[in-house]
Enzyme design. Structure first.
Site, PDB file in Angstrom:
ATOM      1  N   ASP A 131       0.714   5.228  -0.239  1.00 54.41           N
ATOM      2  CA  ASP A 131       0.009   6.400  -0.314  1.00 54.41           C
ATOM      3  C   ASP A 131       0.493   7.307  -1.489  1.00 54.41           C
ATOM      4  O   ASP A 131       1.619   7.763  -1.459  1.00 54.41           O
ATOM      5  CB  ASP A 131      -0.092   7.192   1.164  1.00 54.41           C
ATOM      6  N   HIS A 169      -6.900   9.788  -0.792  1.00 54.44           N
ATOM      7  CA  HIS A 169      -7.595   9.547   0.568  1.00 54.44           C
ATOM      8  C   HIS A 169      -6.727  10.401   1.734  1.00 54.44           C
ATOM      9  O   HIS A 169      -7.165  10.050   3.002  1.00 54.44           O
ATOM     10  CB  HIS A 169      -7.884   8.327   0.965  1.00 54.44           C
ATOM     11  N   HIS A 178       0.970  -1.303   0.034  1.00 59.31           N
ATOM     12  CA  HIS A 178      -0.074  -0.049   0.205  1.00 59.31           C
ATOM     13  C   HIS A 178       0.803   1.187  -0.101  1.00 59.31           C
ATOM     14  O   HIS A 178       1.437   1.475   0.950  1.00 59.31           O
ATOM     15  CB  HIS A 178      -0.892  -0.069   1.195  1.00 59.31           C
ATOM     16  N   ASP A 196      -7.867   1.743   2.697  1.00 51.94           N
ATOM     17  CA  ASP A 196      -7.305   2.921   3.614  1.00 51.94           C
ATOM     18  C   ASP A 196      -8.076   4.127   3.821  1.00 51.94           C
ATOM     19  O   ASP A 196      -7.707   5.180   4.115  1.00 51.94           O
ATOM     20  CB  ASP A 196      -5.991   3.002   3.512  1.00 51.94           C
TER      21      ASP A 196
END
Length: 1066
Positions: free
Chosen positions: A261, A579, A259, A371
């Site tokens: 970001d 996000h 993951h 997330d």
């Protein structure tokens, strides 16, 4: 003589721990033998790069001698190292690696190609100099290391989420080569896994004690001084792990994940390099482990790697085709799940899926959003119309109050659409392959008996890095081991297909939003970013509509539809909806980038709009200003007549005469603007022709009170700007409580437990402090007949204050509150509240393509956990026949409790951006009392009107007066709907078919209806399509009862349904 010893569990476990410890007894344990020989590098040279530069520039740099122990910085800078390596000849035939630890992120380059990421965190310090044993022709090597002066999680000052320390230096602690003994490595992992099974399996199970005795036997067998014992010791562990499971065991579908970001505690540009560092490690592991699969989301990150690392991208494409490097999610980025508009959600899928289709010849079948901070109740339908029937997240495991009751279930949206949903029960997307995690995954699973399968995502995440060899080796040992769930390397499609086939009819259903009981401060943090997001969403809507109209109805001269530029702007907007960006939880550097993107969208978007307008209205004889309405209903509204900048009263009057406007139909406001009432057709335009004000608005001062009245409402305010009465003519009902004032600004202490920009805690409600100190009392600034207005200002604190203009127009059913706030607070929360006389169990909130209800009480823990909720353009509290709505142009946070409706305005978090929200803010909200339901009263349309102002465009800059014989433009409407229940949300050019447009409508009231869409745009054919703009088979449109007539289509639409049509232009 040997003795049988009664084993003591604690001492045996500690013996195993110490046998592989990196801290204890390292001179006599296994760990000390992992790298039996080490040697210095021949030379290390260093080049301080001027930024994040391409490899070609880096290789051409001027390098100077460097050494271990030297520090490099500051934060965010880049340093390149050239390493000259000479492997001793007696090491030939053994595995040799570079050991590098700069206490930062780094990337190894060989032959101008990135080959592996390194990290100061997670012990990723080793880079193999060859695939397997090194040979003589590989002993001399030159490699480069690109050092980034940041860690996996940026460079937080005294804490991960604190603002970055701008002057951090990173020390090169290790740079050498070493022999890597894989036999020792395997034994370390054997001991670790056996130890963990003995420790974490229940005390009353035999299998745990078998593991305990096995690890003890392994240690007794292994003599660290005698390599001949290594194989025997490893064989003991292998025999144990081969003892298989029963057929009924739960199966974990393991797949790698990193993951990353797209921005958070680091800027966008650093994410590009994070992708290279993480994915290069993954590709390297794929070459070693042929069954290893890896899931990867976010088309934007793929595009970045394609642009910046083409050789790596080609490798990725190869593994994608082999089904091992698996694109998932289908979206441009992993966006926020609450704040983007419905159309933005559709574009995330549209542009993400188009990218995957073009690059990999496949689209994603699952939405992957692990997330984000809650999930809109319209997402199931939006997924469905974009050919996605499956959904994965794990974020609801973070909820503070209530444990979500399912891990595998059907999620149903507000229109009835369903998706098969899964929350990996390990409650994480960065598992490590540990026994403890595997056992927790099984024990935590909420749907035992309904399904015997779950997903297990392994790999370091958030800051990237991804799976490691340790993880793969751990999972390999426990693929089919008695005492633990089965573990199989799998794919998302294999997992979901298995559940669909075997368990689909046994799963429970959850209807409505997936509300995260945490991070609800993100509805308000970074208010300017949220304002710009809303403005850009609206601008792109308007640009596309006008561009389509110019394409279809302009002069015969060809209009060059700006498809590439519109796509570029959309991608920038979608990027900023990541996000951690749009919610307000990133560092200051990210918001500098985001603001530049918004400026780009606004500047280019305005230019595109003007160009389309020019084509659309070219050849018209009337040079009067044109008023454009981009919404799908006829609008009567108040506009400012264009004039010279900074006009005086006299010049304003001259401007109106110059435009041949009747001054008797205008009002000169306090700023010397000419105000006019205009009537504009739906999705169309007309000349600026002032309408008669048939029902003038008035304002009367009665002592210290001010009464404002038009045909729709009467309001009474006091000298502090509080609303005391708010009534609808023809009723005696006051919407505002007699004991508490409306339009009351309130301050709260806002100190969360940890996640500063993310969280507002329930206890903030106990710290309410009304803003009462008046700087300037209410004064009348406009007195009608078209608009009346009041102005006042309040002191919030010694550092902060606000000014508000409350206005009422003759033809609008709401009080408009234009607010300016100068804000310099520390962890405070500003709201405005409206205590009402309305008795209702729930309030309604605008969301994407519809609305939902949430409670007006705290009866249960599920109710009070939602003390702060997300809504878009409006919220409404209604009882039968009467209600009050709050509209806004840029806010997303609301609360409603005991008939008090509150709108959240500003927060003041200090991490990770210490300057978040500081400075000047402008925003508008409106207060709308109504009779009947909010649907019947037009709340939805009025909220659109507030957000989508009419365009008043001067058609030429010649300065000439309008010809005497000129006639007004005929009012022109391009699209009309015969019911306010259906809204035309989007008009855009089709991505897949030249000469075609896409029209997207949705049902807004929450009830099935029949609607007719009429168009004056000439077309040959009209038919249904999905969100990806593929035609929908006729068999799937039976319930919609499509009836195509001349320039119109009539259809049935279900509650909150989104329908898209393609029209083929003539």
């Amino acid at each position: 003589m040997e003795h049988v010893v009664i084993k003591h569990k604690r001492t045996t476990l500690e013996r195993a721990e110490k046998f592989i410890s990196v801290h204890h007894f390292t001179d006599v344990n296994l760990r000390s033998r992992l790298y039996p020989k080490k040697a210095s590098l021949t030379s290390i040279s260093h080049f301080e790069a001027p930024g994040r530069i391409p490899v070609e520039e880096a290789l051409a740099g001027t390098y100077k001698e460097a050494k271990v122990g030297q520090s490099f910085g500051p934060t965010w800078s880049t340093h390149w190292f050239c390493l000259d390596i000479a492997v001793p000849e007696d090491w030939v035939g053994q595995e040799v690696c570079l050991l590098w630890n700069s206490n930062s992120e780094a990337l190894v380059w060989r032959d101008s190609t990135p080959v592996q990421g390194l990290s100061g965190e997670h012990q990723r310090h080793s880079f193999p100099l060859a695939n397997g044993p090194i040979w003589k022709n590989q002993c001399r090597q030159k490699i480069y290391v690109e050092m980034a002066c940041n860690g996996l999680f940026g460079a937080g000052d005294n804490g991960m989420i604190e603002r970055p320390d701008p002057d951090r230096y990173f020390t090169l602690a290790q740079a050498e080569i070493a022999i890597f003994d894989r036999r020792i490595y395997n034994l370390i992992l054997d001991v670790e896994m056996l130890h963990d099974m003995a420790k974490h399996l229940p005390d009353n199970t035999e299998r745990g004690y078998q593991a305990l005795y096995t690890v003890n036997k392994l240690i007794n067998t292994c003599n660290v001084e005698d390599p001949s014992t290594y194989h025997k010791a490893h064989a003991i562990a292998e025999e144990f792990f081969k003892q298989g499971n029963g057929a009924s065991q739960h199966t974990l579908h393991a797949m790698g994940h990193a993951h990353i970001d797209t921005a958070w505690l680091w800027p966008y540009d650093e994410t590009i390099r994070k992708c290279a560092r993480s994915w290069s490690c993954t590709l390297q592991l794929m070459e070693q482990y042929p069954d290893f699969t890896f899931t990867c989301s976010q088309a934007q990150q793929f595009e970045w790697v394609k642009q910046h690392y083409p050789v790596m991208y080609d490798k990725i494409k190869s593994f994608v085709q082999r089904g091992r490097f698996i694109p998932v999610g289908g979206t441009w980025v992993e966006m926020d799940g609450n704040l983007p508009s419905g159309e933005s959600f559709v574009r995330q899928f549209l542009y993400g899926q188009l990218f995957f289709q073009k690059e990999f010849d496949k689209t994603c079948s699952e939405f992957w959003l692990p997330d984000t901070f809650g999930y809109s109740a319209q997402l199931p339908q939006i997924m469905n119309i974009c050919n996605i029937k499956r959904f994965l997240t794990q974020k609801l495991s973070w909820s503070l109050v209530n444990k979500f009751p399912h891990h595998t279930f059907w999620w149903q949206g507000i229109d009835g659409s369903k998706v098969l949903s899964h929350f990996p029960p390990g409650d994480s997307y960065e598992m490590k392959g540990n026994v403890k995690e595997v056992l927790f995954t099984l024990s935590n699973y909420q749907d035992k008996g309904r399904s015997g399968h779950s997903m297990y995502l392994f790999g370091y995440g958030d800051g990237g890095n991804g799976p490691s060899e340790d993880m793969l080796q751990r999972l390999r040992r426990i693929e089919d081991t008695d005492g633990l769930p089965r573990v199989k390397m799998s794919t998302p499609d294999e997992y979901f297909s298995t559940v669909e086939k075997n368990d689909g009819d046994k799963l429970c259903k959850w209807k409505g939003e997936l509300y995260l009981e945490l991070h609800n401060g993100t509805y308000t943090s970074q208010a300017k970013i949220k304002e710009l997001n809303r403005r850009c969403e609206i601008l792109l809507h308007d640009v596309e509509l006008m561009s389509c109209l110019a394409l279809t109805t302009g002069l015969p001269s060809v209009y060059d539809y700006p498809a590439d530029e519109i796509l570029r702007l959309w991608k920038l907007l979608l990027l900023n909806q990541f996000h951690d960006v749009l919610p307000g939880s990133s560092i200051e550097l990210v918001y500098k980038d985001a603001n530049n993107h918004y400026k780009d969208i606004l500047k280019s978007g305005k230019s595109l709009w003007n160009n389309a307008f020019g084509h659309l209205t070219a050849g018209q004889s009337d040079s009067r200003p044109v008023v454009v309405n981009t919404l799908s209903w006829e609008r009567s509204d108040v506009v400012i007549v264009p004039g010279e900048e900074k006009e005086s009263k006299e010049t304003a009057e001259r401007s109106s005469k110059k435009l041949k406007l009747d001054n008797e139909l205008l009002q000169l406001d306090v700023y010397s603007n000419n105000l006019a009432i205009v009537l504009v057709p739906s999705c169309g335009y007309t000349s600026l022709v002032p309408q008669e004000c048939q029902f003038p608005v008035r304002v009367v001062k009665k002592g210290d009170l001010y009464e404002l009245e038009n045909q729709y409402l009467t309001a009474v305010l006091n000298s502090s700007g509080h609303v005391l009465e708010l009534c609808v003519p023809g009723t005696s009902r006051n919407a505002i409580s007699a004991s508490h004032h409306g339009n009351q600004f309130v301050m709260y202490d806002d100190v969360p437990l940890y996640w500063d920009a993310w969280d507002v805690m329930d206890y903030h409600l106990e710290t309410r402090k009304p803003v009462t100190e008046v700087i300037e009392s209410v004064k009348i600034t406009d007195q009608g007949p078209i608009r009346v207005s009041l102005e006042f200002s309040l002191k919030i604190s010694d550092k902060s204050y606000l000014k508000q203009i409350i206005s009422l127009d003759a033809i609008t059913p709401y009080l408009k509150c234009e607010t300016q706030v100068t804000w310099h607070e520390n962890r405070k929360f500003l709201k405005v509240e409206f205590p009402t006389t309305i008795n209702a169990n729930a309030a309604s909130y605008d969301i994407q393509f519809g609305h939902i209800q949430r409670s007006n009480h705290f009866n249960t823990s599920w109710n009070w956990a939602q003390f702060e909720v997300c809504g878009h353009k409006w919220a409404d509290l209604s009882e039968y026949g009467f209600g009050l709505a709050i509209l806004n142009d840029s806010k997303y946070g609301y609360s409603c409790l005991d008939n008090v409706l509150r709108l959240s305005l500003l927060r003041a978090p200090k991490a990770p951006d210490a300057k978040a929200d500081m400075g000047a803010h402008k925003f508008t909200y409106a207060i709308m009392p109504h009779t009947g339901t909010f649907q019947e009263a037009g709340v939805i349309q009025q909220a659109y009107n507030l957000n989508y102002p009419l365009y008043v465009q001067q058609r030429d800059d010649t300065g000439e007066t309008t010809p005497v014989n000129s006639t007004a433009l005929e009012p022109t409407s391009f699209f009309q709907l015969d019911t306010p229940q259906v809204i035309l949300e989007t008009v855009k050019k089709c991505e897949k078919k030249n000469g075609s447009l896409v029209l997207r409508v949705y049902e807004a009231f929450g009830g099935e209806t029949r609607a007719c869409l009429t168009s004056s745009v000439p077309f040959n054919n009209i038919y249904r399509c999905n969100g990806l703009e593929d035609p929908v088979p006729a068999a799937e449109t039976v319930t919609e009862e499509l009836d195509v007539g001349e320039n119109e289509i009539t259809f049935t639409i279900r509650p909150f349904q989104v329908l898209s049509f393609i029209i083929d232009l003539q």
